[in-house]
Design an enzyme around this catalytic site. Structure first.
Site, PDB file in Angstrom:
ATOM      1  N   SER A  33       0.913  -1.108  -0.034  1.00 55.14           N
ATOM      2  CA  SER A  33      -0.003  -0.121  -0.023  1.00 55.14           C
ATOM      3  C   SER A  33       0.839   1.368   0.002  1.00 55.14           C
ATOM      4  O   SER A  33       2.039   1.217   0.333  1.00 55.14           O
ATOM      5  CB  SER A  33      -1.083   0.171   1.233  1.00 55.14           C
ATOM      6  N   TYR A  90      -1.688  -1.048  10.315  1.00 55.07           N
ATOM      7  CA  TYR A  90      -1.478  -1.252   8.871  1.00 55.07           C
ATOM      8  C   TYR A  90      -0.329  -0.767   8.116  1.00 55.07           C
ATOM      9  O   TYR A  90       0.086  -1.451   7.131  1.00 55.07           O
ATOM     10  CB  TYR A  90      -2.921  -0.458   8.224  1.00 55.07           C
TER      11      TYR A  90
HETATM   12  P1  NAP Z   1     -11.337  -5.892   0.535  1.00 54.05           P
HETATM   13  O1  NAP Z   1     -12.540  -5.427  -0.660  1.00 54.05           O
HETATM   14  O2  NAP Z   1     -11.891  -5.807   1.737  1.00 54.05           O
HETATM   15  O3  NAP Z   1     -11.190  -7.499  -0.071  1.00 54.05           O
HETATM   16  C1  NAP Z   1     -10.229  -8.432   0.626  1.00 54.05           C
HETATM   17  C2  NAP Z   1     -10.857  -9.838   0.800  1.00 54.05           C
HETATM   18  O4  NAP Z   1      -9.900 -10.373   1.828  1.00 54.05           O
HETATM   19  C3  NAP Z   1     -12.198  -9.696   1.533  1.00 54.05           C
HETATM   20  O5  NAP Z   1     -12.783 -10.755   0.792  1.00 54.05           O
HETATM   21  C4  NAP Z   1     -11.995 -10.256   2.898  1.00 54.05           C
HETATM   22  O6  NAP Z   1     -12.898 -10.906   3.535  1.00 54.05           O
HETATM   23  C5  NAP Z   1     -10.569 -11.056   2.743  1.00 54.05           C
HETATM   24  N1  NAP Z   1     -10.000 -11.356   3.994  1.00 54.05           N
HETATM   25  C6  NAP Z   1      -9.897 -10.556   5.154  1.00 54.05           C
HETATM   26  N2  NAP Z   1      -9.328 -11.233   6.102  1.00 54.05           N
HETATM   27  C7  NAP Z   1      -8.946 -12.464   5.555  1.00 54.05           C
HETATM   28  C8  NAP Z   1      -8.201 -13.420   6.248  1.00 54.05           C
HETATM   29  N3  NAP Z   1      -7.986 -13.663   7.397  1.00 54.05           N
HETATM   30  N4  NAP Z   1      -7.961 -14.666   5.453  1.00 54.05           N
HETATM   31  C9  NAP Z   1      -8.453 -14.634   4.039  1.00 54.05           C
HETATM   32  N5  NAP Z   1      -9.070 -13.658   3.435  1.00 54.05           N
HETATM   33  C10 NAP Z   1      -9.358 -12.400   4.167  1.00 54.05           C
HETATM   34  O7  NAP Z   1     -10.103  -5.273   0.393  1.00 54.05           O
HETATM   35  P2  NAP Z   1      -9.360  -4.485  -1.086  1.00 54.05           P
HETATM   36  O8  NAP Z   1      -9.686  -3.244  -1.126  1.00 54.05           O
HETATM   37  O9  NAP Z   1      -9.802  -5.295  -2.064  1.00 54.05           O
HETATM   38  O10 NAP Z   1      -7.521  -4.840  -0.600  1.00 54.05           O
HETATM   39  C11 NAP Z   1      -7.164  -5.936  -1.153  1.00 54.05           C
HETATM   40  C12 NAP Z   1      -5.591  -5.625  -0.877  1.00 54.05           C
HETATM   41  O11 NAP Z   1      -5.158  -4.488  -1.332  1.00 54.05           O
HETATM   42  C13 NAP Z   1      -5.429  -5.569   0.651  1.00 54.05           C
HETATM   43  O12 NAP Z   1      -4.103  -6.065   1.203  1.00 54.05           O
HETATM   44  C14 NAP Z   1      -5.179  -4.098   0.819  1.00 54.05           C
HETATM   45  O13 NAP Z   1      -4.559  -3.667   2.034  1.00 54.05           O
HETATM   46  C15 NAP Z   1      -4.599  -3.682  -0.235  1.00 54.05           C
HETATM   47  N6  NAP Z   1      -4.978  -2.129  -0.706  1.00 54.05           N
HETATM   48  C16 NAP Z   1      -6.016  -1.827  -1.093  1.00 54.05           C
HETATM   49  C17 NAP Z   1      -6.348  -0.357  -1.455  1.00 54.05           C
HETATM   50  C18 NAP Z   1      -7.685   0.022  -1.996  1.00 54.05           C
HETATM   51  O14 NAP Z   1      -7.532   1.148  -2.008  1.00 54.05           O
HETATM   52  N7  NAP Z   1      -8.717  -0.597  -1.994  1.00 54.05           N
HETATM   53  C19 NAP Z   1      -5.299   0.545  -1.410  1.00 54.05           C
HETATM   54  C20 NAP Z   1      -3.998  -0.282  -0.922  1.00 54.05           C
HETATM   55  C21 NAP Z   1      -3.894  -1.372  -0.560  1.00 54.05           C
HETATM   56  P3  NAP Z   1     -14.158 -10.398   4.396  1.00 54.05           P
HETATM   57  O15 NAP Z   1     -14.939  -9.261   3.262  1.00 54.05           O
HETATM   58  O16 NAP Z   1     -15.051 -11.252   4.647  1.00 54.05           O
HETATM   59  O17 NAP Z   1     -13.538  -9.557   5.376  1.00 54.05           O
END
Ligand code: NAP
Length: 249
Positions: free
Chosen positions: A142, A155
């Site tokens: 991130s 985080y």
């Molecule tokens: P998201 O929409 O919350 O999706 C993450 C997925 O991971 C969800 O399905 C969640 O399940 C699942 N998860 C959570 N805890 C878990 C565990 N212990 N074991 C297995 N699966 C688990 O997040 P996202 O925004 O797509 O982000 C994906 C990645 O990109 C993350 O690492 C995040 O830090 C990084 N990121 C995202 C952004 C952004 O703007 N979106 C920016 C920077 C970095 P639940 O929904 O049931 O919790």
């Protein structure tokens, strides 16, 4: 890009960026193995991949739990085969005042976001080493590895750890022709319910908020066997936000 020879494991694939990556890799011909704790959306994802003519499998896995990871790897090896690409995408983002952040909460963030990537990379690379497979790993970090808002200690530390883990692994795994890189997304709008405001878009040098496809394209670049000279690197995909200097007037 042609990923027809690849099997890609994507953690946290039921929603958001992981879901988009799974659909996009499947469109490029990869066999997709998705895992998550959200089984309902995971199964829906696989149904969508198969409906589009792709090949996909879903397994439950809580990546914060080493036993769950061990079971996942056993099941994949038995029923799908050996992977060639690992995307450590699963992550949680809990923000809380530093004085109120409990040890258990800190551990949960670090174990989900960082320890999981170490364990999965270590065990999958062990198989790649034994089978002489030139695997590729991408860790989803991130921009918060480099910049902060208050209350983001857990985080930010987990994501900074992922960037460091990336170059350490790239170094250790280089003798086995395994490449390890990371992506640091900025704001990627994954919510179907949130329509970004003009100000959300305009604050970016690219004049827009990010989309999942922006991350897919970076992932494709990093996992394409043709791009073997990119190794141990972190690519920031944030529409220029970390390059923008902000003075308060
Ligand atoms: P998201 O929409 O919350 O999706 C993450 C997925 O991971 C969800 O399905 C969640 O399940 C699942 N998860 C959570 N805890 C878990 C565990 N212990 N074991 C297995 N699966 C688990 O997040 P996202 O925004 O797509 O982000 C994906 C990645 O990109 C993350 O690492 C995040 O830090 C990084 N990121 C995202 C952004 C952004 O703007 N979106 C920016 C920077 C970095 P639940 O929904 O049931 O919790």
């Amino acid at each position: 890009m042609d990923f027809t020879k690849d099997t890609v494991l994507i953690t946290g694939a039921s929603n958001g960026i992981g879901r988009g990556l799974a659909l996009d890799y499947a469109k490029q011909g990869a066999k997709v193995v998705a895992c998550d704790i959200d089984d309902q959306h995971g199964r829906q994802l696989i149904a969508e991949i198969r409906k589009n003519g792709g090949e996909g499998y879903y397994f439950h896995c809580d990546v914060s739990d080493p036993e769950s990871i061990e079971n996942l790897l056993k099941k994949i090896e038995e029923s799908v085969g050996t992977m060639t690409i690992l995307i450590n995408n699963a992550g949680i983002s809990e923000f809380k005042n530093v004085f109120e952040l409990e040890l258990e909460e800190w551990d949960e963030i670090i174990n989900t976001n960082l320890r999981s990537a170490f364990l999965l990379s270590k065990e999958i690379s062990r198989t790649w080493k034994e089978k002489n497979i030139s695997g590729r790993i991408v860790n989803m970090a991130s921009t918060r590895a480099f910049m902060s808002e208050p209350g983001s200690e857990g985080y930010a530390a987990s994501k900074g750890g992922l960037v460091a883990l990336t170059h350490a692994l790239a170094t250790s795994l280089s003798p086995y022709h395994i490449r390890v890189n990371s992506i640091s997304p900025g704001w990627i709008n994954t919510s179907p319910d949130y329509v970004p405001r003009d100000i959300d878009h305009e604050q970016h040098l690219s004049n827009r908020v990010g989309q999942v496809q922006d991350i897919s394209k970076a992932c494709f670049y990093l996992t394409d066997p043709e791009n073997g000279f990119v190794n141990g690197e972190n690519i920031i995909v944030d529409g220029g936000m970390t390059k923008k200097m902000i003075y308060e007037h």
